[in-house]
Design an enzyme around this catalytic site. Structure first.
Site, PDB file in Angstrom:
ATOM      1  N   ASP A  22      66.829  42.501  66.129  1.00 10.55           N
ATOM      2  CA  ASP A  22      66.857  42.604  64.666  1.00 10.55           C
ATOM      3  C   ASP A  22      66.039  43.841  64.288  1.00 10.55           C
ATOM      4  O   ASP A  22      65.341  44.417  65.132  1.00 10.55           O
ATOM      5  CB  ASP A  22      66.223  41.346  64.038  1.00 10.55           C
ATOM      6  CG  ASP A  22      66.174  41.402  62.511  1.00 10.55           C
ATOM      7  OD1 ASP A  22      67.131  41.899  61.895  1.00 10.55           O
ATOM      8  OD2 ASP A  22      65.157  40.967  61.923  1.00 10.55           O
ATOM      9  N   SER A  23      66.101  44.207  63.015  1.00  9.20           N
ATOM     10  CA  SER A  23      65.272  45.312  62.546  1.00  9.20           C
ATOM     11  C   SER A  23      63.794  44.943  62.655  1.00  9.20           C
ATOM     12  O   SER A  23      62.949  45.819  62.757  1.00  9.20           O
ATOM     13  CB  SER A  23      65.602  45.609  61.088  1.00  9.20           C
ATOM     14  OG  SER A  23      65.410  44.436  60.322  1.00  9.20           O
ATOM     15  N   TYR A  54      66.252  47.973  57.942  1.00  9.11           N
ATOM     16  CA  TYR A  54      67.565  48.585  58.187  1.00  9.11           C
ATOM     17  C   TYR A  54      68.381  48.644  56.895  1.00  9.11           C
ATOM     18  O   TYR A  54      69.285  49.460  56.770  1.00  9.11           O
ATOM     19  CB  TYR A  54      68.351  47.765  59.218  1.00  9.11           C
ATOM     20  CG  TYR A  54      68.016  48.016  60.676  1.00  9.11           C
ATOM     21  CD1 TYR A  54      66.943  48.816  61.062  1.00  9.11           C
ATOM     22  CD2 TYR A  54      68.793  47.440  61.680  1.00  9.11           C
ATOM     23  CE1 TYR A  54      66.653  49.024  62.404  1.00  9.11           C
ATOM     24  CE2 TYR A  54      68.511  47.651  63.021  1.00  9.11           C
ATOM     25  CZ  TYR A  54      67.441  48.440  63.380  1.00  9.11           C
ATOM     26  OH  TYR A  54      67.165  48.641  64.711  1.00  9.11           O
ATOM     27  N   GLY A  55      68.069  47.739  55.986  1.00 14.46           N
ATOM     28  CA  GLY A  55      68.849  47.609  54.752  1.00 14.46           C
ATOM     29  C   GLY A  55      68.892  48.876  53.914  1.00 14.46           C
ATOM     30  O   GLY A  55      69.713  49.014  53.016  1.00 14.46           O
ATOM     31  N   CYS A  85      70.876  40.419  63.163  1.00 14.01           N
ATOM     32  CA  CYS A  85      70.618  41.191  61.949  1.00 14.01           C
ATOM     33  C   CYS A  85      71.960  41.398  61.260  1.00 14.01           C
ATOM     34  O   CYS A  85      72.894  41.928  61.869  1.00 14.01           O
ATOM     35  CB  CYS A  85      70.000  42.524  62.345  1.00 14.01           C
ATOM     36  SG  CYS A  85      69.784  43.668  60.964  1.00 14.01           S
ATOM     37  N   THR A  87      72.562  43.367  58.746  1.00 10.17           N
ATOM     38  CA  THR A  87      72.776  44.766  58.420  1.00 10.17           C
ATOM     39  C   THR A  87      73.370  45.509  59.620  1.00 10.17           C
ATOM     40  O   THR A  87      74.368  46.222  59.495  1.00 10.17           O
ATOM     41  CB  THR A  87      71.442  45.400  57.973  1.00 10.17           C
ATOM     42  OG1 THR A  87      70.839  44.536  57.007  1.00 10.17           O
ATOM     43  CG2 THR A  87      71.647  46.757  57.378  1.00 10.17           C
ATOM     44  N   GLU A 166      58.730  38.386  54.194  1.00  9.39           N
ATOM     45  CA  GLU A 166      57.789  38.867  55.217  1.00  9.39           C
ATOM     46  C   GLU A 166      56.357  38.922  54.698  1.00  9.39           C
ATOM     47  O   GLU A 166      55.412  38.757  55.457  1.00  9.39           O
ATOM     48  CB  GLU A 166      58.206  40.249  55.723  1.00  9.39           C
ATOM     49  CG  GLU A 166      59.280  40.073  56.732  1.00  9.39           C
ATOM     50  CD  GLU A 166      59.558  41.306  57.555  1.00  9.39           C
ATOM     51  OE1 GLU A 166      58.727  42.219  57.605  1.00  9.39           O
ATOM     52  OE2 GLU A 166      60.636  41.317  58.141  1.00  9.39           O
ATOM     53  N   CYS A 198      71.630  37.482  55.501  1.00 10.50           N
ATOM     54  CA  CYS A 198      70.443  38.178  56.019  1.00 10.50           C
ATOM     55  C   CYS A 198      69.675  37.150  56.834  1.00 10.50           C
ATOM     56  O   CYS A 198      69.509  36.002  56.389  1.00 10.50           O
ATOM     57  CB  CYS A 198      69.588  38.690  54.857  1.00 10.50           C
ATOM     58  SG  CYS A 198      68.024  39.420  55.411  1.00 10.50           S
ATOM     59  N   THR A 199      69.220  37.571  58.004  1.00 12.72           N
ATOM     60  CA  THR A 199      68.591  36.592  58.895  1.00 12.72           C
ATOM     61  C   THR A 199      67.177  36.192  58.452  1.00 12.72           C
ATOM     62  O   THR A 199      66.564  35.325  59.052  1.00 12.72           O
ATOM     63  CB  THR A 199      68.581  37.115  60.350  1.00 12.72           C
ATOM     64  OG1 THR A 199      68.014  38.437  60.374  1.00 12.72           O
ATOM     65  CG2 THR A 199      69.980  37.160  60.912  1.00 12.72           C
ATOM     66  N   HIS A 200      66.676  36.823  57.392  1.00 11.50           N
ATOM     67  CA  HIS A 200      65.406  36.372  56.818  1.00 11.50           C
ATOM     68  C   HIS A 200      65.616  35.141  55.915  1.00 11.50           C
ATOM     69  O   HIS A 200      64.690  34.373  55.696  1.00 11.50           O
ATOM     70  CB  HIS A 200      64.805  37.463  55.918  1.00 11.50           C
ATOM     71  CG  HIS A 200      64.121  38.571  56.638  1.00 11.50           C
ATOM     72  ND1 HIS A 200      64.791  39.481  57.414  1.00 11.50           N
ATOM     73  CD2 HIS A 200      62.810  38.926  56.689  1.00 11.50           C
ATOM     74  CE1 HIS A 200      63.922  40.353  57.898  1.00 11.50           C
ATOM     75  NE2 HIS A 200      62.715  40.032  57.476  1.00 11.50           N
TER      76      HIS A 200
END
Ligand code: DGL
Length: 279
Positions: A22-23, A54-55, A85, A87, A166, A198-200
């Site tokens: 991922d980023s 990355y976004g 990710c 993105t 984050e 989005c993986t967040h």
């Protein structure tokens, strides 16, 4: 090649780790789901924290990072690579797949979600939220238009959400206010399903469900991706039957705060190893 030689190669490969990247550390939500679904599998995770987010990067840059990370994970002997990710999955999947052809299979986080929703007849209008690059790519919209043209899709970039999560503001007054502002956007009026692209975002899934009073379907990727990984490894006879996993979590830029944040995404705190890639 003899059958027994082939068997030895396959059993060596089965013991190899699954590569995930991922980023940053958001992709740990996917890593966690994979490790829950496949407790015998070792993982090599790479968070490209030096290039995060990355976004806001160009497609060219993300493709370049993906290739370097792919090479790194192949160098670590990974038997499969998961792009954890959205993105990168949206703009660099084909590039990485072509680059790794004949070496390892690449799994992205978009296909499993599309496969999950495409046959759900109750979905009439679906919203998609993600980073600016994911939304600009229109990848979900284009795929759904082909696979189920009856479904209306509405995309909205929500760039504040990943940094907000984050920074530790999930499930707080701040996240509620930010979500209220994004989700009340006219584009998302009358949706009856929402893709968290989005993986967040699994970390704010419950808040989003509460915003909609649990009345609409909220779809995120970790469990669906883990299921896909399991099925592919099963099909290729590459599931690790042995116990004794060894996980490694690499980042391209180490900070204590990244390390602290890992527990939020993975459930337990992790030891991060710093590695510099030739990017
Ligand atoms: N986790 C990334 C994704 O799924 C978003 C964070 C970023 O912009 O780097 O798209």
């Amino acid at each position: 090649m003899s059958n027994s030689k082939l068997k030895t190669i396959n059993s060596e490969l089965s013991n190899s780790p699954i590569g995930i990247f991922d980023s940053g550390i958001g992709g740990l939500t996917v890593a966690k789901a994979i490790s829950d679904a496949l407790p015998n599998e070792s993982l090599v995770y790479f968070g490209d924290t030096v290039h995060m987010p990355y976004g806001e990067k160009s497609t060219e840059a993300i493709c370049r990072y993906a290739i370097r990370i792919g090479d790194f994970l192949i160098g670590k002997g990974c038997k499969m690579i998961v792009m954890a990710c959205n993105t990168a999955s949206a703009v660099a999947f084909n590039t990485l797949k072509a680059h790794c052809k004949g070496k390892v299979e690449i799994v992205n986080v978009i296909g499993p979600v599309l496969d999950h929703i495409v046959h759900q007849d109750s979905i009439k209008k679906i919203g998609i939220i993600g980073t600016q690059t994911t939304i600009n790519s229109d990848v979900y919209k284009k795929a759904l238009a082909i696979r189920n043209p009856e479904v209306e899709t509405m995309s909205l970039a929500t760039p504040l959400l990943a940094p907000m999560i984050e920074e530790g503001f999930a499930n707080s007054n701040i996240s509620q206010a930010v979500l209220q502002s994004y989700l009340s956007d006219i584009k998302l009026n009358d949706i009856n399903a929402l893709i968290l692209a989005c993986t967040h975002y699994p970390l704010i899934k419950q808040e989003i469900e509460a915003y909609y009073n649990n009345k609409i379907l909220i779809v995120d990727s970790p469990a669906l991706v883990a299921e896909r990984v399991k099925r592919l490894l099963q099909y290729d006879e590459l599931l690790n039957e042995q116990t004794g996993t060894k996980h490694h979590f690499f980042v391209s830029d180490y900070t204590e705060s990244f390390e602290k944040t890992t527990s939020m995404f993975y459930g337990t705190s992790l030891k991060l190893e710093q590695v510099t890639l030739p990017i």
